[in-house]
Write an enzyme that holds these catalytic residues in place. Sequence first.
Site, mmCIF file in Angstrom:
data_model
loop_
_atom_site.group_PDB
_atom_site.id
_atom_site.type_symbol
_atom_site.label_atom_id
_atom_site.label_comp_id
_atom_site.label_asym_id
_atom_site.label_seq_id
_atom_site.Cartn_x
_atom_site.Cartn_y
_atom_site.Cartn_z
ATOM 1 N N CYS A 87 0.714 -0.549 0.122
ATOM 2 C CA CYS A 87 0.078 -0.545 0.428
ATOM 3 C C CYS A 87 1.577 1.101 -0.145
ATOM 4 O O CYS A 87 1.693 1.421 0.816
ATOM 5 C CB CYS A 87 -1.404 0.446 1.102
ATOM 6 N N HIS A 95 7.477 11.397 -4.282
ATOM 7 C CA HIS A 95 7.791 9.407 -3.857
ATOM 8 C C HIS A 95 7.212 8.903 -3.999
ATOM 9 O O HIS A 95 6.913 7.907 -5.090
ATOM 10 C CB HIS A 95 8.163 9.352 -2.506
#
Length: 156
Positions: A87, A95
């Site tokens: 996840c 990022h």
Amino acid sequence: MATKNLSEYDITTVPDASNMIFGVVVAEWNPEITGALLDGCVSTLEKHGALPENIHVKTVPGSFELIYGAHQMTLNDGYDAVIILGCVIRGETPHFDYICQGVTEGVARLNATSNIPVVFGLLTTNDQQQALDRAGGRLGNKGDECAVVAIKMAKF
């Protein structure tokens, strides 16, 4: 955005998994989410006949490391399919984009070069609630969906 419940599927279309062996690689990052994905995945594999001793779970620190973990499992000739579960939740920096793109490309490459399927179970959400909704919440559990996909692809 998911348009259906990830845990709903036609049970009659899922082959028997009693003679199959599965590798599951789970990211430790966001453990509340990845733990729920893993629970859904394992319970669905078992629901379709997979024996607990034939479901091999390994953890990696984060989602980017899922690629390496899955690759190592594809090198073991004993697996019928490998499932990655992770996840990534969008933050304030790019990022998110780099990790999501890298994992997507890595798993695609594994599927193109390996002799066994690698199932993509990476949640890429804008916030924590979206992740919870897809890890056993109002939109079902992506882990369930990945288990069904793994069984079907193992029989492909």
